[in-house]
Design an enzyme around this catalytic site. Structure first.
Site, PDB file in Angstrom:
ATOM      1  N   LYS A   1      -0.272   5.203   8.442  1.00  0.00           N
ATOM      2  CA  LYS A   1       0.270   5.417   7.188  1.00  0.00           C
ATOM      3  C   LYS A   1      -0.889   5.765   5.842  1.00  0.00           C
ATOM      4  O   LYS A   1      -0.699   6.483   5.405  1.00  0.00           O
ATOM      5  CB  LYS A   1       1.343   4.398   6.769  1.00  0.00           C
ATOM      6  CG  LYS A   1       1.593   4.003   5.606  1.00  0.00           C
ATOM      7  CD  LYS A   1       2.285   3.295   4.771  1.00  0.00           C
ATOM      8  CE  LYS A   1       1.362   1.869   4.827  1.00  0.00           C
ATOM      9  NZ  LYS A   1       1.109   0.645   4.199  1.00  0.00           N
TER      10      LYS A   1
ATOM     11  N   LYS B   1      -7.462   1.958  -2.587  1.00  0.00           N
ATOM     12  CA  LYS B   1      -6.555   1.197  -1.723  1.00  0.00           C
ATOM     13  C   LYS B   1      -6.870   2.145   0.195  1.00  0.00           C
ATOM     14  O   LYS B   1      -7.021   2.623   0.462  1.00  0.00           O
ATOM     15  CB  LYS B   1      -4.907   0.653  -1.909  1.00  0.00           C
ATOM     16  CG  LYS B   1      -4.780   0.381  -0.326  1.00  0.00           C
ATOM     17  CD  LYS B   1      -5.346  -1.293   0.079  1.00  0.00           C
ATOM     18  CE  LYS B   1      -4.577  -1.154   1.703  1.00  0.00           C
ATOM     19  NZ  LYS B   1      -5.398  -1.920   2.520  1.00  0.00           N
TER      20      LYS B   1
ATOM     21  N   THR C   1       0.644  -1.503   0.340  1.00  0.00           N
ATOM     22  CA  THR C   1      -0.290   0.187   0.060  1.00  0.00           C
ATOM     23  C   THR C   1       0.711   1.282  -0.034  1.00  0.00           C
ATOM     24  O   THR C   1       1.460   1.462   1.558  1.00  0.00           O
ATOM     25  CB  THR C   1      -0.957   0.421   1.064  1.00  0.00           C
ATOM     26  OG1 THR C   1      -1.727  -0.832   1.219  1.00  0.00           O
ATOM     27  CG2 THR C   1      -1.930   1.260   1.098  1.00  0.00           C
TER      28      THR C   1
HETATM   29  P1  NAP Z   1       5.305  -5.887   7.790  1.00  0.00           P
HETATM   30  O1  NAP Z   1       4.424  -6.860   8.296  1.00  0.00           O
HETATM   31  O2  NAP Z   1       4.954  -4.582   8.432  1.00  0.00           O
HETATM   32  O3  NAP Z   1       6.061  -6.328   6.501  1.00  0.00           O
HETATM   33  C1  NAP Z   1       6.383  -5.258   5.919  1.00  0.00           C
HETATM   34  C2  NAP Z   1       7.338  -6.417   4.941  1.00  0.00           C
HETATM   35  O4  NAP Z   1       8.316  -4.794   4.657  1.00  0.00           O
HETATM   36  C3  NAP Z   1       8.893  -7.108   5.762  1.00  0.00           C
HETATM   37  O5  NAP Z   1       8.981  -7.949   5.074  1.00  0.00           O
HETATM   38  C4  NAP Z   1       9.648  -5.662   5.486  1.00  0.00           C
HETATM   39  O6  NAP Z   1      11.228  -6.491   5.883  1.00  0.00           O
HETATM   40  C5  NAP Z   1       9.772  -5.211   4.401  1.00  0.00           C
HETATM   41  N1  NAP Z   1      10.980  -3.745   4.599  1.00  0.00           N
HETATM   42  C6  NAP Z   1      10.296  -3.059   5.562  1.00  0.00           C
HETATM   43  N2  NAP Z   1      11.082  -1.945   5.314  1.00  0.00           N
HETATM   44  C7  NAP Z   1      12.497  -2.175   4.277  1.00  0.00           C
HETATM   45  C8  NAP Z   1      13.132  -1.488   3.551  1.00  0.00           C
HETATM   46  N3  NAP Z   1      13.627  -0.531   3.624  1.00  0.00           N
HETATM   47  N4  NAP Z   1      14.172  -2.144   2.993  1.00  0.00           N
HETATM   48  C9  NAP Z   1      13.275  -3.605   2.364  1.00  0.00           C
HETATM   49  N5  NAP Z   1      12.392  -4.532   3.073  1.00  0.00           N
HETATM   50  C10 NAP Z   1      11.865  -3.496   3.657  1.00  0.00           C
HETATM   51  O7  NAP Z   1       3.633  -5.457   6.702  1.00  0.00           O
HETATM   52  P2  NAP Z   1       2.565  -6.072   6.102  1.00  0.00           P
HETATM   53  O8  NAP Z   1       1.616  -6.233   7.309  1.00  0.00           O
HETATM   54  O9  NAP Z   1       2.721  -7.685   5.814  1.00  0.00           O
HETATM   55  O10 NAP Z   1       1.822  -5.343   5.367  1.00  0.00           O
HETATM   56  C11 NAP Z   1       2.433  -4.797   4.018  1.00  0.00           C
HETATM   57  C12 NAP Z   1       2.023  -4.217   3.003  1.00  0.00           C
HETATM   58  O11 NAP Z   1       0.629  -4.114   2.922  1.00  0.00           O
HETATM   59  C13 NAP Z   1       1.650  -2.899   3.451  1.00  0.00           C
HETATM   60  O12 NAP Z   1       2.235  -1.463   2.931  1.00  0.00           O
HETATM   61  C14 NAP Z   1       0.835  -2.151   3.953  1.00  0.00           C
HETATM   62  O13 NAP Z   1      -0.236  -1.147   4.209  1.00  0.00           O
HETATM   63  C15 NAP Z   1      -0.456  -3.395   3.056  1.00  0.00           C
HETATM   64  N6  NAP Z   1      -1.491  -3.932   3.842  1.00  0.00           N
HETATM   65  C16 NAP Z   1      -1.413  -4.705   5.207  1.00  0.00           C
HETATM   66  C17 NAP Z   1      -2.305  -5.447   5.886  1.00  0.00           C
HETATM   67  C18 NAP Z   1      -2.393  -6.259   7.155  1.00  0.00           C
HETATM   68  O14 NAP Z   1      -3.242  -6.448   7.755  1.00  0.00           O
HETATM   69  N7  NAP Z   1      -1.344  -6.601   7.688  1.00  0.00           N
HETATM   70  C19 NAP Z   1      -3.338  -5.477   5.160  1.00  0.00           C
HETATM   71  C20 NAP Z   1      -4.202  -5.158   4.045  1.00  0.00           C
HETATM   72  C21 NAP Z   1      -2.921  -4.165   3.350  1.00  0.00           C
HETATM   73  P3  NAP Z   1      11.678  -7.010   7.648  1.00  0.00           P
HETATM   74  O15 NAP Z   1      10.848  -8.322   7.406  1.00  0.00           O
HETATM   75  O16 NAP Z   1      13.195  -6.541   7.228  1.00  0.00           O
HETATM   76  O17 NAP Z   1      11.391  -6.089   8.352  1.00  0.00           O
END
Ligand code: NAP
Length: 296
Positions: free
Chosen positions: A240, A172, A97
């Protein structure tokens, strides 16, 4: 699908999506900034690459699921990133997102190297990602959307194609702005019920039978009543998305007073230390602001 598929970013969502793809027989190669997270996927059949560039080199289609705009840009543009290996015949699908500008920058860079680009952010949670029940908001190269449709069918229950790059990102943000605004107002309703000596569970029961029935509110309502906030949909991510949607409102000169007030509550919850908890923890900020109002 016979082709090699790559997935960059094994956070809450990327991990669940990878497991779903592997369960459906995908030839999956994964990369994560913190490499140890890749290990748990090896036993399910995933290959692991050392860099994002190595994933793109190996795979015809690479999916990214990263935290925010700066992560999405870094994985494409930095050393050992996607741009080093993307070329004609390869597709890059960013499901993170982000805002429309970020998506457009990535699209232009991928296209300039001959690759195809789709943005495809999702609505859903870890559970829905595990169950292949996401709603996918795709935009960009239509041919890539059609080629990758079988992947979307595995990960999601419904995919929309919304036209040119930026439309998926905007849709989104709009959906999440509405969700955040409604949830903050709902939190006030739960608190008002408690203060009015009504059983808060009875509001959930009443809502469940009416025109406002909504599975999200029922689940989040229980979290609020029990003050028990898991970390599946982190509040920091909702914050965010609220900030990015307010920026979009500003750019388009749309007054977003309701969303701005909801955003303040999410900001406050984050300051209180609830950023890593589920976004229903906005209820703690609503409670705190009410206590402070009484003191004032
Ligand atoms: P998350 O658990 O915080 O995971 C974030 C991912 O991004 C991890 O793999 C992290 O790596 C990586 N990352 C962060 N900064 C980075 C950088 N500078 N360089 C390389 N990798 C980096 O997030 P998530 O919940 O999976 O969500 C992912 C996306 O989907 C977000 O944009 C969120 O808004 C969206 N989303 C989330 C949900 C939900 O329910 N969680 C639902 C719909 C959409 P590390 O493991 O090394 O930290």
């Amino acid at each position: 699908m016979e082709e090699e598929i790559g997935l960059l970013g094994l956070g809450i969502m990327g991990m669940a999506m990878s497991r779903t793809l592997l369960r459906h027989g995908a030839n999956l190669t994964v990369w994560n900034r913190t490499p140890s997270k890749c290990e748990q996927l090896v036993e399910y059949g995933a290959s692991v690459a050392e860099t994002a560039a190595a994933v793109v080199k190996k795979c015809k289609y690479t999916i990214a699921m990263l935290s925010d705009p700066s992560a999405a840009l870094s994985v494409v543009f930095d050393k050992d990133g996607v741009l080093e290996q993307i070329c004609k015949g390869k597709g890059y699908i960013d499901m993170s997102t982000v805002d429309a500008d970020t998506s457009s920058k990535i699209s232009e860079a991928i296209t300039s190297k001959g690759g195809s680009f789709l943005e495809a952010p999702v609505s859903g949670s870890r559970k829905l990602a595990q169950d292949g029940e996401l709603v996918i908001l795709a935009a960009g190269v239509k041919a890539l959307y059609e080629e990758a449709h079988c992947l979307f069918d595995i990960m999601g229950k419904k995919t929309f194609f919304l036209g040119h790059v930026g439309n998926g990102a905007k849709m989104k943000l709009l959906v999440n702005m509405l969700m955040g605004s409604v949830l903050a107002a709902f939190s006030e309703g739960v608190l008002l019920a408690e203060k009015s000596e009504l059983d808060p569970q009875s509001i959930l029961n009443a809502l469940d039978r009416g025109g406002f029935a909504n599975p999200l509110l029922l689940t989040k309502g229980i979290s609020m009543i029990e003050s028990c906030y898991s970390h599946a949909c982190p509040l920091e991510q909702q914050l965010k998305d609220m900030r990015l949607s307010l920026a979009l409102g500003n750019e388009k000169a749309v007054s977003m007073e309701v969303a701005a007030a909801a955003n303040d509550a999410f900001e406050e919850a984050s300051i209180m230390g609830f950023g890593g908890y589920d976004f229903s923890a906005v209820h703690e900020a609503v409670k705190d602001l009410s206590i402070r109002r009484r003191i004032d």
